[in-house]
Structure formats: C-alpha cells, structure tokens
Design an enzyme around this catalytic site. Structure first.
Site, PDB file in Angstrom:
ATOM      1  N   HIS A  37       0.834  -1.211   0.000  1.00  0.00           N
ATOM      2  CA  HIS A  37       0.000   0.000   0.000  1.00  0.00           C
ATOM      3  C   HIS A  37       0.866   1.257   0.000  1.00  0.00           C
ATOM      4  CE1 HIS A  37      -3.986  -1.832   0.164  1.00  0.00           C
ATOM      5  NE2 HIS A  37      -3.390  -2.801   0.835  1.00  0.00           N
ATOM      6  N   THR A  38       2.015   1.150  -0.605  1.00  0.00           N
ATOM      7  CA  THR A  38       2.891   2.313  -0.750  1.00  0.00           C
ATOM      8  C   THR A  38       2.885   2.825  -2.188  1.00  0.00           C
ATOM      9  OG1 THR A  38       4.701   0.759  -1.100  1.00  0.00           O
ATOM     10  CG2 THR A  38       4.479   1.667   1.119  1.00  0.00           C
ATOM     11  N   ASP A  39       2.463   1.990  -3.153  1.00  0.00           N
ATOM     12  CA  ASP A  39       2.633   2.399  -4.564  1.00  0.00           C
ATOM     13  C   ASP A  39       1.802   3.631  -4.913  1.00  0.00           C
ATOM     14  OD1 ASP A  39       0.212   0.912  -4.676  1.00  0.00           O
ATOM     15  OD2 ASP A  39       0.761  -0.196  -6.498  1.00  0.00           O
ATOM     16  N   ALA A 126      -6.486 -14.558  -5.852  1.00  0.00           N
ATOM     17  CA  ALA A 126      -5.526 -14.893  -4.799  1.00  0.00           C
ATOM     18  C   ALA A 126      -4.593 -13.725  -4.493  1.00  0.00           C
ATOM     19  CB  ALA A 126      -4.715 -16.115  -5.207  1.00  0.00           C
ATOM     20  N   SER A 130      -3.456 -11.819 -11.235  1.00  0.00           N
ATOM     21  CA  SER A 130      -3.884 -12.475 -12.469  1.00  0.00           C
ATOM     22  C   SER A 130      -4.402 -11.450 -13.475  1.00  0.00           C
ATOM     23  CB  SER A 130      -4.938 -13.542 -12.186  1.00  0.00           C
ATOM     24  OG  SER A 130      -6.006 -13.012 -11.452  1.00  0.00           O
ATOM     25  N   GLU A 163      -6.946  -0.653 -16.359  1.00  0.00           N
ATOM     26  CA  GLU A 163      -7.599  -1.211 -15.157  1.00  0.00           C
ATOM     27  C   GLU A 163      -8.328  -0.109 -14.379  1.00  0.00           C
ATOM     28  OE1 GLU A 163      -6.017  -4.547 -13.449  1.00  0.00           O
ATOM     29  OE2 GLU A 163      -7.225  -4.414 -11.637  1.00  0.00           O
ATOM     30  N   ASP A 175       1.618  -3.830  -9.674  1.00  0.00           N
ATOM     31  CA  ASP A 175       1.365  -5.147 -10.253  1.00  0.00           C
ATOM     32  C   ASP A 175       1.734  -5.180 -11.732  1.00  0.00           C
ATOM     33  OD1 ASP A 175       0.343  -5.434  -7.764  1.00  0.00           O
ATOM     34  OD2 ASP A 175      -1.754  -5.603  -8.372  1.00  0.00           O
ATOM     35  N   TYR A 225     -10.258  -0.860  -0.501  1.00  0.00           N
ATOM     36  CA  TYR A 225      -9.011  -0.365  -1.113  1.00  0.00           C
ATOM     37  C   TYR A 225      -9.152   1.131  -1.407  1.00  0.00           C
ATOM     38  CZ  TYR A 225      -5.030  -0.345  -4.377  1.00  0.00           C
ATOM     39  OH  TYR A 225      -3.837  -0.089  -5.016  1.00  0.00           O
TER      40      TYR A 225
HETATM   41  C1  GLA Z   1      -3.017  -4.301  -5.121  1.00  0.00           C
HETATM   42  C2  GLA Z   1      -2.885  -3.142  -6.107  1.00  0.00           C
HETATM   43  C3  GLA Z   1      -1.453  -2.600  -6.097  1.00  0.00           C
HETATM   44  C4  GLA Z   1      -0.996  -2.276  -4.669  1.00  0.00           C
HETATM   45  C5  GLA Z   1      -1.278  -3.440  -3.721  1.00  0.00           C
HETATM   46  C6  GLA Z   1      -0.998  -3.102  -2.276  1.00  0.00           C
HETATM   47  O1  GLA Z   1      -2.237  -5.387  -5.527  1.00  0.00           O
HETATM   48  O2  GLA Z   1      -3.203  -3.565  -7.407  1.00  0.00           O
HETATM   49  O3  GLA Z   1      -1.383  -1.471  -6.914  1.00  0.00           O
HETATM   50  O4  GLA Z   1      -1.598  -1.096  -4.212  1.00  0.00           O
HETATM   51  O5  GLA Z   1      -2.624  -3.880  -3.815  1.00  0.00           O
HETATM   52  O6  GLA Z   1       0.352  -2.890  -2.069  1.00  0.00           O
END
Ligand code: GLA
Length: 390
Positions: A37-39, A126, A130, A163, A175, A225
């Site tokens: 949760h830093t991105d 998961a 994906s 997305e 991701d 989120y």
């Molecule tokens: C999900 C989001 C990412 C990131 C993570 C938490 O995977 O797609 O962008 O925020 O949660 O680190």
C-alpha cells in the site's frame, strides 16, 4: 509452464485452421516481498515476477473481429475490434477488452482483428495479479503483432490506466510494472512516483520464498481499497499545513512525519499514514540488509510489515492473520507477511529449505483449525517479465 502443444491444439479446435501462424506470449504473476500500500502513495515497492502466469496464443484474422477465449472458463465470443465497450456480463474478457480500447485511445489501430486464447495458471482472486498478467500479456502481444514499438514501462502504465478507467479499479502501478519488467532471480526495487527502478539480485541462500494461499476470496476489496486511498489523501491534506508542497505521503521522511503527525486530525487517518511512511522506510532498510546477506533481518522487516498492515492499516483480516501466526510458529521461518492488497489472498514467508515440508503440514493444520479453510502452498521461483515464447 503450460504445455504449448496442447494449447495450440485447443486453439485450432476453437478457431479452426488458417494459413496464418500462431504466436505465443507469456506474462507472469507477481509476489510483493515488502512495501505494501505504498505504490499509490508514491513510495517504494519490492515485488518479484513469478514463474507462472498467463500464456496467450494469438493469430491474425482476415476480418475485423476479436476472438476471446480461455482454457479456464467455457465462455468465448467474437466481437468487433472497434468500438470496444465495457460490459459487466463479459466478466474476465473486460481485461483484454480494456487493453484493446486503451491502445485505440492512444492511436494504435489494427488493420485486422485477432483470435486470442488465454491460459491462466494464477489462482483467481488470490492477490497474485492475475488481472495485471492478462492485461500486460495482451498489450505486449498486440503491439508486437501490430508492428509497434514495445516498451515494457509504457505497457505497465497503459495496463494500469486500462484497469483504472475501463475496469474501474483504482490500483497503483506495482502489479502491472512487476509483471511487465520482472527478471529471473531478481526482485524489483521500484520508486512508484518516478518509476525509476533497480533489478536487485535476490539470493536467499538456503531459504525459499513460500506463498501460502488462504483461499479466502478477497471480497469487498475494491471499496475498502479505495477507502484506504482516500484516507491517505486526507493525511496529505492535513500535513500540507506544515509542507504546502506535499502531494503524496511518499514525499515525507519518517522524521518529518513523526514531528508533524499531530496535524492529522483523524485518529484512523493518522494510523493509516503512519503505516505508509514506516513501510516505505522498511523497504529502504530491506535493501540494505539484503545487500549484507542478512536474511534474518529481512525476515524481521517482513514481520513488522505484516503487523503494521494488521494494526495500523487494517487490511489483513482473520484468515491472513491466522496463516501468518501459524507460519511464525514453525522453526526455520525467518519472516511471514501478507502480500498484495490484503482482505484475503496470499501470504509470503521466508522458509529454510529443510523446513518446507514441516511448514506446509504445520501451517495447513493450524490454519484449518483456526478458519475451517484449506490452504495451498507454492514454493516460489522468481521468473521473467512478459516475453514472446514463439
Ligand atoms: C493491489 C494493487 C497494487 C498495490 C497493492 C498493495 O495489488 O493492485 O497497486 O496497491 O494492492 O500494495
């Protein structure tokens, strides 16, 4: 790795024969080692690409239709390649559709349509990315087939945009970036604000990364989120009294934060921000300890990361906490944490290779006793980012 001959056979059954040749591409899933949760706060993340992901077989058509099918579900269809419109009933197909749409928005047009067959090896829901894997492999394949330049950083941005906008999920860049730019046996230290990155050799000696799947689907993840994202934005606003230029939590040092955090009015918002700022600091410390081959210290940082996600950011939940607690009771485990967005999904643990069987047995037993669910495990190898296989 998927059996490419079998997939080709399946492709021909579905789409019949043609003079055009089939091209095959692959994009992995990802696991985040630390930096959660830093991105979207413009901080550091430290993910790695997996060796399993999504294989895509693709062939040009002579008309302007787009064929979408997967070996994972029975549904398949043909639709016009333009215009592409979001349709909830299209389910997983909205990911490749979003990519085609985004490419068209960017002026990438295609003279013909294509037939696509996906084969996904990442368990659904998961938290091993994906969807990012489908997006990135689609973008890479279509650009390659269209004769366009292929830039994996731009592909990650395009996939994230698709997305965010086409599928309405406000994810950060981690991701898509990891899936597009990963490298075998390396983790990626990525600064999400500038997208500067380093491929860091990940040598865990006699320890292995073991992914544990809670098999708890990540229900309600999108709304929670998005709530965390707006709490972070609120924290930035409050901190602007002291730092008028601040736009992202990742721009403030831990010291400055601790000195000024009283400016954040809401208690919950302050705890969320505390997690983010400390987590970014943990990523930086991880790089230092890994350079010194101090895996035990890295394991400690993984543990602290999880505890902070549990107590300050509150995104773990009963299942992830139970699995991590079980993992930490097994001798030979240096650290264990949740990975990805949270609210279910997977954990990642650093486990001595001689303890892996005991780890699986013991964590399974304790996890099922605590939750009634069955766990799955994958001993993780770090693979390459998106690539063409043939
Ligand atoms: C999900 C989001 C990412 C990131 C993570 C938490 O995977 O797609 O962008 O925020 O949660 O680190």
């Amino acid at each position: 790795m998927a059996d490419l001959q079998e997939l080709t056979q399946r492709f021909l059954e579905l789409y019949k024969d043609s003079a055009e040749s089939i091209h095959i591409f692959h994009a992995p899933g990802r696991v985040n080692l630390i930096g959660e949760h830093t991105d979207y706060n413009g901080g550091y993340v430290f993910p790695a690409a997996l060796t399993f992901g999504t294989t895509l077989l693709i062939r040009k058509r002579s008309d302007k239709l787009l064929g979408l099918a997967t070996t994972n579900f029975p549904d398949h269809k043909h639709l016009p390649i333009e215009p592409i419109v979001y349709d909830e009933a299209d389910d997983w197909m909205n990911y490749p559709k979003g990519i085609v749409h985004e490419l068209q928005q960017q002026g990438r047009t295609f003279e013909t349509g294509f037939d696509l067959l996906f084969h996904g090896e990442i368990p659904n829901g998961a938290g091993l990315s994906s969807s990012a894997s489908i997006e990135v492999v689609t973008a890479f394949a279509l650009l390659t087939m269209g004769g366009y330049p292929v830039d994996t950083v731009k592909i990650a941005l395009l996939a994230q945009k698709s997305e965010n906008e086409f599928n309405g999920v406000q994810c950060g860049i981690m991701d898509q970036f990891a899936v597009a730019n990963g490298k075998k046996d390396h983790a990626i230290l990525l600064m999400c604000d500038t997208l500067e990155y380093d491929l860091v050799p990940f040598d865990s000696g006699s320890y292995r990364l073991v992914i544990g799947n809670t098999n708890k689907r990540r229900g309600l993840v999108d709304s929670k989120y998005n709530e965390r994202r707006s709490q972070c934005e609120q924290a930035v606003q409050d901190l602007r009294t002291a730092f008028p230029e601040l736009t992202l939590l990742g721009q403030i040092s831990l010291e400055d934060f601790n000195r000024t955090k009283h400016l954040i009015e809401d208690d919950t918002v302050r705890r969320r921000a505390q997690h983010v700022v400390e987590e970014i600091d943990r990523v930086i410390r991880s790089i230092t300890v890994l350079k010194n081959n101090d895996l035990a210290a890295f394991g400690q940082l993984m543990n602290q990361s999880h505890d902070s996600l549990r107590d300050l950011y509150e995104v773990t939940g009963e299942e992830l906490d139970a699995m991590v607690a079980a993992a930490r009771t097994v001798p030979g485990v240096l650290g264990s944490r949740m990975t990805g967005a949270g609210f279910g999904g997977c954990t990642v643990s650093l486990v001595h290779e001689d303890s892996i069987e005991r780890f699986k047995a013991e964590v399974s037993r304790q996890y099922t006793a605590a939750t009634g669910l069955e766990a799955d495990f994958y001993v993780c190898k770090i693979g390459n980012g998106v690539e063409q296989l043939s």
